[in-house]
Every structure is written in structure tokens, then in C-alpha cells.
Design a protein around this motif. Structure first.
Motif, mmCIF file in Angstrom:
data_model
loop_
_atom_site.group_PDB
_atom_site.id
_atom_site.type_symbol
_atom_site.label_atom_id
_atom_site.label_comp_id
_atom_site.label_asym_id
_atom_site.label_seq_id
_atom_site.Cartn_x
_atom_site.Cartn_y
_atom_site.Cartn_z
ATOM 1 N N THR A 88 0.823 -1.212 0.000
ATOM 2 C CA THR A 88 0.000 0.000 0.000
ATOM 3 C C THR A 88 0.860 1.266 0.000
ATOM 4 O OG1 THR A 88 -1.784 -1.143 1.187
ATOM 5 C CG2 THR A 88 -1.827 1.269 1.196
ATOM 6 N N VAL A 89 1.693 1.421 1.048
ATOM 7 C CA VAL A 89 2.480 2.647 1.187
ATOM 8 C C VAL A 89 3.483 2.813 0.046
ATOM 9 C CG1 VAL A 89 4.052 3.950 2.671
ATOM 10 C CG2 VAL A 89 2.210 2.594 3.686
ATOM 11 N N CYS A 90 4.165 1.725 -0.316
ATOM 12 C CA CYS A 90 5.218 1.830 -1.334
ATOM 13 C C CYS A 90 4.697 1.600 -2.756
ATOM 14 C CB CYS A 90 6.350 0.857 -1.016
ATOM 15 S SG CYS A 90 7.247 1.275 0.503
ATOM 16 N N LEU A 101 9.711 3.697 6.167
ATOM 17 C CA LEU A 101 10.455 3.494 7.419
ATOM 18 C C LEU A 101 10.344 4.729 8.316
ATOM 19 C CD1 LEU A 101 13.820 1.681 6.550
ATOM 20 C CD2 LEU A 101 11.878 0.781 7.843
ATOM 21 N N THR A 102 10.329 5.899 7.708
ATOM 22 C CA THR A 102 10.170 7.144 8.468
ATOM 23 C C THR A 102 8.809 7.175 9.152
ATOM 24 O OG1 THR A 102 11.550 8.271 6.828
ATOM 25 C CG2 THR A 102 10.321 9.659 8.354
ATOM 26 N N ALA A 103 7.776 6.713 8.450
ATOM 27 C CA ALA A 103 6.427 6.649 9.029
ATOM 28 C C ALA A 103 6.398 5.694 10.220
ATOM 29 C CB ALA A 103 5.427 6.205 7.968
ATOM 30 N N GLU A 234 9.346 14.544 3.687
ATOM 31 C CA GLU A 234 7.890 14.617 3.529
ATOM 32 C C GLU A 234 7.150 14.358 4.841
ATOM 33 O OE1 GLU A 234 6.456 13.215 -0.570
ATOM 34 O OE2 GLU A 234 8.087 11.812 -0.099
ATOM 35 N N VAL A 235 7.812 14.696 5.940
ATOM 36 C CA VAL A 235 7.236 14.446 7.261
ATOM 37 C C VAL A 235 5.906 15.170 7.458
ATOM 38 C CG1 VAL A 235 7.545 14.889 9.727
ATOM 39 C CG2 VAL A 235 9.402 13.890 8.409
ATOM 40 N N PHE A 236 5.775 16.403 6.940
ATOM 41 C CA PHE A 236 4.582 17.212 7.198
ATOM 42 C C PHE A 236 3.577 17.174 6.045
ATOM 43 C CE2 PHE A 236 8.062 19.155 9.674
ATOM 44 C CZ PHE A 236 7.530 18.989 10.944
ATOM 45 N N THR A 237 3.575 16.086 5.284
ATOM 46 C CA THR A 237 2.630 15.950 4.172
ATOM 47 C C THR A 237 1.395 15.165 4.600
ATOM 48 O OG1 THR A 237 3.716 13.932 3.402
ATOM 49 C CG2 THR A 237 4.503 16.021 2.486
ATOM 50 N N THR A 238 0.325 15.287 3.804
ATOM 51 C CA THR A 238 -0.923 14.568 4.092
ATOM 52 C C THR A 238 -0.725 13.056 4.013
ATOM 53 O OG1 THR A 238 -2.179 16.395 3.144
ATOM 54 C CG2 THR A 238 -3.340 14.319 3.435
ATOM 55 N N LYS A 239 0.034 12.609 3.024
ATOM 56 C CA LYS A 239 0.216 11.161 2.880
ATOM 57 C C LYS A 239 1.013 10.566 4.030
ATOM 58 C CE LYS A 239 4.090 11.548 -0.433
ATOM 59 N NZ LYS A 239 4.548 11.125 -1.791
ATOM 60 N N MET A 240 1.933 11.360 4.630
ATOM 61 C CA MET A 240 2.656 10.874 5.804
ATOM 62 C C MET A 240 1.700 10.750 6.984
ATOM 63 S SD MET A 240 5.416 9.792 7.250
ATOM 64 C CE MET A 240 6.891 10.249 6.303
ATOM 65 N N PHE A 242 -1.539 10.230 6.862
ATOM 66 C CA PHE A 242 -2.405 9.070 6.610
ATOM 67 C C PHE A 242 -1.682 7.764 6.949
ATOM 68 C CE2 PHE A 242 -3.141 5.600 3.574
ATOM 69 C CZ PHE A 242 -4.450 5.265 3.894
ATOM 70 N N THR A 243 -0.440 7.662 6.511
ATOM 71 C CA THR A 243 0.333 6.439 6.730
ATOM 72 C C THR A 243 0.562 6.190 8.212
ATOM 73 O OG1 THR A 243 1.476 6.769 4.619
ATOM 74 C CG2 THR A 243 2.482 5.235 6.173
ATOM 75 N N VAL A 244 0.975 7.234 8.935
ATOM 76 C CA VAL A 244 1.247 7.105 10.371
ATOM 77 C C VAL A 244 -0.023 6.736 11.130
ATOM 78 C CG1 VAL A 244 1.923 8.359 12.461
ATOM 79 C CG2 VAL A 244 3.243 8.641 10.350
ATOM 80 N N PHE A 245 -1.146 7.414 10.807
ATOM 81 C CA PHE A 245 -2.405 7.132 11.507
ATOM 82 C C PHE A 245 -2.850 5.694 11.275
ATOM 83 C CE2 PHE A 245 -7.047 6.726 11.376
ATOM 84 C CZ PHE A 245 -7.364 7.107 12.671
ATOM 85 N N THR A 246 -2.752 5.232 10.040
ATOM 86 C CA THR A 246 -3.179 3.866 9.727
ATOM 87 C C THR A 246 -2.325 2.842 10.463
ATOM 88 O OG1 THR A 246 -3.877 4.611 7.531
ATOM 89 C CG2 THR A 246 -3.659 2.239 7.857
ATOM 90 N N LEU A 247 -1.023 3.048 10.468
ATOM 91 C CA LEU A 247 -0.120 2.149 11.192
ATOM 92 C C LEU A 247 -0.436 2.146 12.686
ATOM 93 C CD1 LEU A 247 3.282 2.958 9.440
ATOM 94 C CD2 LEU A 247 2.072 0.785 9.342
#
Length: 427
Positions: A88-90, A101-103, A234-240, A242-247
Motif C-alpha cells: 500500500t504505502v510503497c 520506514l520514516t512513518a 515529507e514528514v509534514f505531508t498529508t500522505k505521511m 495518513f500512513t502514520v495514523f493507519t499504522l
């Protein structure tokens, strides 16, 4: 010393049993050492480096669980979470594995903060007893399904989603032979029946051509290709976000579900609460953070821990032995990777049976309790998600009791969780 370090009680526990339980847990979940590198390598990550990262992260997280939480649970990079990371993420979202990995790193740090704030513990304590019993039963069906699926006993079917595989040959046949052997050992009350079942099935698989001998010892692959490889651009992006919240969401409720389900079955709950649960959550959070630094996906508590607990493991010695096995696996990777999924299938099926017993604690005649509990039980295996089963069970519990006028049964925390979870599916 053992009591102080691992919570071992010599009056009610046996050292031999704890050691066998730890070995059983490791053998049941050792497939992650082969599966995780295979999944993450599709993103371009070095397969050998991911193997080493997986083993080291599992060792560190499980060691923390054994000495700090003193509970018989093992941790490793999570199945499902690794698929989300890779596919999904990649692959689907088009991000690099360094982004992913950052997420994971950010998620781990947030988990540590959430654990320190007692939020995870508050969520756990808010879950009604009927749902806690349902979670255990649902996980039982789930891990039995995983075992049957991994061995090919249950396979994909485009018309019916799943169907019975070819059980007259190959891996499915070996799994059924192993199930018969392990069941007999269990019925005869042979000490270490789960462990002996795995080893016997593995040996039978050699002449059948299923157990592949890959050697015994090798030097661990270097971590360098994936170690501390982060992309903070890209730490402060929307996709980051989304990824962090889902994880965060998946890991939180997978871990809560596993701890509740397995602890309930093992009789380790004290007044409906898990002892040292904050420390158990912290082992998960630290394991995830360290795992990201090493170069692997989110670390979580494994449902396969139930195999060691079913063997009699009750203290941190069980998880300590499992941790040591992960360390040893770094040197004996070819040998451990020879264990076929057919050899672990019987264990997962039988543990699934053991974990069904909490159903007896659910008042099936009180539909405000049994309907949400059943939804939780059935969704976990069918949606292939512990977290979705818990969430839908919790939402249905609040709605059912709310519509029936039983407001006092629902806590403020439950109302808040139900609203947040409903938004999760709507947004």
C-alpha cells in the motif's frame, strides 16, 4: 532471581515448562524470519539486511517484554503491517521504502507517548467483558485460519473466496498428518506436545520433499543497506499523516486484541485487567521505534504467543527463551528457515481451539451482549483483521445498547471510541 527478573513463581510454575513454551512460541512464529524479508524486498529493500533487522528487532522487543512486563508474549515485525508497508504505502501510493520506514519511526515515537499518557490502557479497560471474551474467540478462529491457509489446506477460490485445497498430497497432506500426531500427543498429555509435534512434522516433511534442508549455520547478512535509512523530506505531508495514523490504528488494536484474547484464555486476567499491561505496551512501542531504525516494519505482539501459553508458559522466562531463539536464529538462519508452514499449521489450529473457550463467559441469552460479541468473533477471521473485528464489535455494542435504552452500560470512553471509529470508516 528468576522471580525478580521474569516474574517466575516457583510455587505455581515449572522452569522446564517455561523453556519448552518459549521454544514452542519461537518455532510457531519463526516463519516471520522468512516471510518478512520476502514481502519487504518487493519495495527494493535488501532481503538479507531485512532478515537481520527482523531477527534483531524481534530479539530486542521480546527481551523487553520478558524482563520489564514479565509476560509470556513474543513480539516481531507484524504480518499485515508488513503488507501495508510494502503493497500500500510503497507500491500502491508510490512512496519509497525510506518514506515508509520514516512513518514507522514516527508511529513508534507516538506510541511511546501514548503509552506514557495511559491512553492505550484506558482504551483497553473500557472494553466490556463480553467483547474481551469475543476477542479471544475471534483470534482463535483467525490463527487457525492463518495456519490452514499457510499450509494450503484452505486456498483461494474466485467464486467462493475460499475453498478446500488438495489435501491428498504435498503441504496440505503433511499439515493434516502433523495435526493428527500433535492431537494424539496432546490427548495423551505428553509434555511439550506442541514442540514435539512441530519437530515430528518437520522430519516427516523431508522424505515428502516439503522440508527443504538449506544448511545449518551462516554469517548474518549486514544491516548496512537498511540501517537508519530515513527520508524526513515529507514528514509534514498529508500522505505521511495518513500512513502514520493507519499504522497506529492497526498496531494499537492488533496488540490490544492479542493481549486481551491470549491473557483471558491463559487465566492471567486480574479483575478483568492484564497485569503489567503498560509495560507490555511499552515493549511494543520501543520495539517499533528500534525496528524502524534497524530497517523493518512495525513490531507488534504476536497471536502465536498463544502456542507457548497453551504449552504452560506463564512468566517472562517463556518470552526470554523466545528472544534468545531470535538471537540464535541470526547464526542458524538456514536451519530455522527449513521449518515449513505445514509444520506450524497443526499448532495454530489447536491453539485456535484452545482460544474458543472464553465463549462460555458470554451471556448468549442477553442479545445486547451476544450480538456485538458475535460480530466481533466473525469479523476478525473473515476480514483478516483483529483491529476491524474489535472496532465493529465495539461500535455495534454502543449502538445496540443505546437503541435499547441501556445507557448506563456505556462509558464515556466507549461513546468517544464509537464516534471516532465510525468516522474512520466514513472519512
Amino acid at each position: 532471581m528468576l522471580q525478580k527478573l521474569f516474574g517466575f513463581n516457583p510455587k505455581s510454575m515449572q522452569l522446564k515448562t517455561e523453556i519448552l513454551a518459549g521454544l514452542t512460541t519461537f518455532l510457531t512464529m519463526s516463519y516471520i524470519l522468512a516471510v518478512n524479508p520476502s514481502i519487504l524486498s518487493v519495495t527494493g529493500m535488501d532481503k538479507g539486511a531485512v532478515f537481520t533487522a527482523t531477527a534483531v528487532a524481534s530479539f530486542i522487543a521480546t527481551l523487553i517484554m520478558s524482563t520489564w512486563a514479565k509476560l509470556p508474549f513474543a513480539l516481531a515485525p507484524g504480518m499485515g503491517l508488513n503488507a501495508f508497508f510494502a503493497f500500500t504505502v510503497c507500491l500502491s501510493m508510490g512512496n519509497t521504502w525510506e518514506f515508509a520506514l520514516t512513518a514507522v519511526l514516527i508511529e513508534g515515537i507516538l506510541f511511546i507517548l501514548l503509552t506514557l499518557s495511559n491512553l492505550r490502557e484506558a482504551i483497553l479497560n473500557a472494553i466490556p467483558n463480553s467483547l474481551k471474551s469475543a476477542i479471544g474467540a475471534g483470534i482463535g478462529l483467525f490463527i487457525a485460519f492463518i495456519g490452514l491457509q499457510n499450509a494450503g489446506v484452505i486456498t483461494n477460490n474466485d467464486a467462493t473466496l475460499v475453498t478446500l485445497g488438495n489435501i491428498t498430497s504435498g503441504s496440505p497432506l503433511l499439515a493434516l498428518i502433523g495435526l493428527a500426531i500433535t492431537s494424539v500427543l496432546l490427548i495423551k498429555k505428553v509434555k511439550g506436545s506442541m514442540l514435539w509435534g512441530i519437530l515430528a512434522t518437520m522430519l516427516i516433511g523431508i522424505p515428502m520433499g516439503i522440508t527443504e534442508y538449506n544448511g545449518i549455520i551462516s554469517v548474518p547478512p549486514s544491516l548496512a543497506p537498511v540501517f537508519f535509512k530515513f527520508d524526513f523530506s515529507e514528514v509534514f505531508t498529508t500522505k505521511m499523516a495518513f500512513t502514520v495514523f493507519t499504522l497506529l490504528f492497526i498496531d494499537m488494536f492488533d496488540t490490544i486484541g492479542t493481549l486481551v484474547g491470549v491473557s483471558n484464555k491463559a487465566g492471567m486476567m486480574e479483575n478483568g485487567k492484564i497485569p503489567h499491561v503498560k509495560e507490555a505496551f511499552m515493549a511494543d512501542a520501543i520495539g517499533t521505534t528500534v525496528g524502524a531504525m534497524l530497517g523493518t516494519n512495525t513490531v507488534s505482539t504476536y497471536v502465536e504467543s498463544a502456542s507457548g501459553i497453551a504449552q504452560g508458559g506463564r512468566s517472562g522466562i517463556t518470552s526470554f527463551v523466545t528472544a534468545l531463539c531470535f538471537a540464535v536464529a541470526l547464526l542458524f538462519a538456514p536451519l530455522f528457515l527449513s521449518i515449513p508452514s505445514a509444520a506450524t499449521c497443526p499448532i495454530l489450529v489447536l491453539v485456535g481451539l484452545f482460544m474458543m473457550s472464553p465463549i462460555k463467559e458470554i451471556d448468549l441469552d442477553d442479545y445486547t451482549e451476544s450480538v456485538p460479541a458475535f460480530i466481533c468473533i466473525i469479523i476478525i477471521p473473515m476480514a483478516y483483521s483483529i483491529s476491524d473485528g474489535i472496532v465493529l464489535g465495539l461500535i455495534s455494542y454502543v449502538l445496540t445498547n443505546l437503541l435499547c435504552g441501556k445507557f448506563k452500560k456505556i462509558s464515556i470512553t466507549m461513546y468517544i471510541l464509537a464516534v471516532l471509529f465510525t468516522l474512520k470508516y466514513l472519512v
